[in-house]
Write a protein that holds these residues in place. Structure first.
Motif, short mmCIF file in Angstrom:
data_model
loop_
_atom_site.label_atom_id
_atom_site.label_comp_id
_atom_site.label_asym_id
_atom_site.label_seq_id
_atom_site.Cartn_x
_atom_site.Cartn_y
_atom_site.Cartn_z
N ASP A 133 28.21 -30.03 55.94
CA ASP A 133 29.64 -29.57 56.14
C ASP A 133 30.03 -29.17 57.47
O ASP A 133 31.22 -29.40 57.58
CB ASP A 133 29.52 -28.27 55.56
N THR A 134 29.21 -29.14 58.37
CA THR A 134 29.50 -29.06 59.86
C THR A 134 30.19 -30.30 60.36
O THR A 134 31.13 -30.36 61.30
CB THR A 134 28.55 -28.73 60.85
N TYR A 135 29.79 -31.53 59.86
CA TYR A 135 30.21 -32.66 60.31
C TYR A 135 31.63 -32.83 59.61
O TYR A 135 32.40 -33.24 60.54
CB TYR A 135 29.38 -33.86 59.68
N LEU A 136 31.72 -32.27 58.52
CA LEU A 136 33.19 -32.36 57.88
C LEU A 136 34.15 -31.69 58.62
O LEU A 136 35.29 -31.85 58.51
CB LEU A 136 33.22 -32.01 56.49
N SER A 137 33.75 -30.46 58.91
CA SER A 137 34.54 -29.57 59.92
C SER A 137 34.83 -29.75 61.24
O SER A 137 35.78 -29.29 61.86
CB SER A 137 34.35 -28.05 59.28
N HIS A 138 33.65 -29.90 61.90
CA HIS A 138 33.59 -30.10 63.23
C HIS A 138 33.27 -31.61 64.29
O HIS A 138 33.50 -31.52 65.41
CB HIS A 138 32.46 -29.08 63.97
N PHE A 139 33.14 -32.59 63.39
CA PHE A 139 32.88 -33.78 64.08
C PHE A 139 34.49 -34.49 64.37
O PHE A 139 35.11 -34.68 63.61
CB PHE A 139 32.13 -34.64 63.33
N ASN A 140 34.74 -34.54 65.68
CA ASN A 140 36.05 -35.10 66.01
C ASN A 140 35.90 -36.61 66.51
O ASN A 140 35.39 -36.72 67.28
CB ASN A 140 36.57 -34.47 67.34
N PRO A 141 36.42 -37.45 65.62
CA PRO A 141 35.95 -38.97 65.97
C PRO A 141 36.66 -39.49 67.05
O PRO A 141 36.26 -40.21 68.01
CB PRO A 141 36.77 -39.72 64.61
N ARG A 142 37.95 -38.88 67.56
CA ARG A 142 38.63 -39.33 68.68
C ARG A 142 37.91 -38.75 69.86
O ARG A 142 37.62 -39.60 70.80
CB ARG A 142 39.96 -38.67 68.48
N ASP A 143 37.27 -37.67 69.91
CA ASP A 143 36.58 -37.17 71.00
C ASP A 143 35.34 -38.10 71.25
O ASP A 143 34.88 -38.49 72.21
CB ASP A 143 36.08 -35.62 71.05
N TYR A 144 34.74 -38.17 70.13
CA TYR A 144 33.30 -39.07 70.13
C TYR A 144 33.81 -40.51 70.73
O TYR A 144 32.87 -41.06 71.65
CB TYR A 144 32.87 -39.09 68.92
N LEU A 145 34.56 -41.21 70.21
CA LEU A 145 35.11 -42.50 70.70
C LEU A 145 35.34 -42.50 72.28
O LEU A 145 34.96 -43.48 73.09
CB LEU A 145 36.34 -42.93 69.79
N GLU A 146 36.32 -41.44 72.73
CA GLU A 146 36.50 -41.67 74.18
C GLU A 146 35.44 -41.18 74.90
O GLU A 146 35.34 -41.60 76.20
CB GLU A 146 37.86 -40.48 74.28
N LYS A 147 34.43 -40.24 74.37
CA LYS A 147 33.19 -40.05 75.31
C LYS A 147 32.17 -41.12 75.49
O LYS A 147 31.67 -41.55 76.41
CB LYS A 147 32.61 -38.94 74.84
N TYR A 148 31.87 -41.94 74.42
CA TYR A 148 30.76 -42.80 74.19
C TYR A 148 31.22 -44.26 74.15
O TYR A 148 30.58 -45.17 74.39
CB TYR A 148 30.08 -42.59 72.85
N TYR A 149 32.73 -44.42 74.01
CA TYR A 149 33.31 -46.03 73.89
C TYR A 149 34.33 -46.38 74.72
O TYR A 149 34.74 -47.48 74.33
CB TYR A 149 33.37 -46.15 72.40
N SER A 150 34.56 -45.62 75.71
CA SER A 150 35.58 -46.01 76.54
C SER A 150 34.91 -46.87 77.49
O SER A 150 34.92 -46.68 78.83
CB SER A 150 36.09 -44.75 77.21
N PHE A 151 34.68 -48.14 77.16
CA PHE A 151 34.10 -49.38 77.73
C PHE A 151 34.82 -49.81 78.81
O PHE A 151 35.91 -50.01 78.80
CB PHE A 151 33.67 -50.42 76.55
N GLY A 152 33.86 -50.13 79.93
CA GLY A 152 34.32 -50.70 81.09
C GLY A 152 33.57 -51.49 82.02
O GLY A 152 32.40 -51.69 81.63
N SER A 153 33.75 -51.51 83.19
CA SER A 153 32.93 -52.41 84.05
C SER A 153 31.86 -51.50 84.77
O SER A 153 30.81 -52.02 85.46
CB SER A 153 33.75 -53.07 85.13
N THR A 154 31.80 -50.16 84.63
CA THR A 154 30.96 -49.55 85.28
C THR A 154 29.83 -49.54 84.76
O THR A 154 29.33 -49.75 83.56
CB THR A 154 31.77 -47.88 85.36
N GLN A 155 28.83 -48.88 85.64
CA GLN A 155 27.29 -49.20 85.24
C GLN A 155 26.79 -47.66 84.55
O GLN A 155 25.83 -47.32 84.73
CB GLN A 155 26.43 -49.30 86.18
N SER A 156 27.82 -46.88 83.97
CA SER A 156 27.56 -45.58 83.45
C SER A 156 26.47 -45.77 82.18
O SER A 156 26.23 -46.99 81.59
CB SER A 156 28.56 -45.02 82.63
#
Length: 264
Positions: A9-32
């Motif tokens: 239920d927490t996933y249904l109510s609190h998982f924000n896909p956009r925040d997840y994408l921007e935090k983990y998948y804003s792929f670039g040339s950096t070595q993060s």
């Protein structure tokens, strides 16, 4: 541990896909750390689907989340891909990209990287369109159920793929073992399980929201996969970890298992 393992239920109510994408998948040339981890996953997926020759008619991606990176090389080797997730908002985010709707997440830098791995046989736009054509359905799934896709009837798959899913979906080791058996029910005899996940992580963060993760080491993963009836064909472990502000992992693994061709 006072609040226990993150509930469905927490996933249904609190998982924000956009925040997840921007935090983990804003792929670039950096070595993060997150970029290095994504490159590790993309290289392994390329090697499995485009070099090692895991291919067939149907691939079912279990726990797709709102992401498509894990399918970019798979669409070269499978005629039909089924994407699945537990949360409605992740399915909606996937559909947004598949239908090229306004505000869909921009995967172009990830797509370009995969095109380079594959020898630039296709340009980014062509690659995206090939994946969109391959993904025939986006379905609800729950790996904790004996029928993960519910009443939906599909042919048995040549490959079941699951990246960064089971550790978050399974609260304990018995549930993890059961989930692996449940996934086997979707596979043809001789079919492949392709998995990637974190090791020894008890949590991951999206903004201020903390989500639980089942902390497993390599030996526990190997044992669970074998107990579920798969023969392990490949297992690679790397020490790369996310910053502690993102997750508490001590590395990642990439595994290929095969379901027996017939009952022993």
């Amino acid at each position: 541990m006072e609040s226990g393992f993150t509930s469905k239920d927490t996933y249904l109510s609190h998982f924000n896909p956009r925040d997840y994408l921007e935090k983990y998948y804003s792929f670039g040339s950096t070595q993060s750390a997150e970029n290095q981890i994504l490159r590790f996953l993309l290289k392994n997926l390329f090697n499995i689907f485009c070099v090692a020759g895991v291919k067939g008619d149907l691939l079912i991606d279990i726990g797709s989340g709102p992401t498509i990176y894990q399918l970019l090389s798979a669409c070269e080797s499978f005629k039909t891909i089924i994407a699945t997730d537990y949360t409605d908002q992740n399915l909606q985010e996937l559909e947004k990209w598949l239908k090229k709707e306004p505000g869909a997440f921009d995967w172009s830098s990830v797509v370009s990287y995969v095109c380079e791995l594959e020898g630039n046989r296709a340009k980014g736009q062509e690659k995206e369109e090939k994946l969109r054509r391959a993904v025939k359905q986006v379905l609800k799934c729950d790996v904790t159920q004996s029928q993960p896709l519910g009443a939906v009837s599909l042919p048995l798959a040549d490959c079941v793929l699951s990246t960064l899913c089971l550790d978050a979906a399974c609260p304990d080791l018995p549930a993890y073992r059961a989930a692996l058996r449940n996934l086997s029910s979707l596979l043809k005899p001789g079919g492949y399980l392709v998995m990637a996940d974190v090791l020894k992580s008890s949590y991951y963060m999206i903004g201020e929201q903390r989500f639980s993760s089942l902390s497993l080491d390599r030996a526990a993963v190997e044992a669970a996969v074998r107990e579920a009836g798969y023969a392990i064909q490949q297992l690679e472990v790397v020490s790369q970890r996310y910053p502690s502000t993102m997750a508490g992992n001590e590395g990642l693994f990439f595994l290929v298992g095969q379901k027996p061709s017939r009952s022993a």
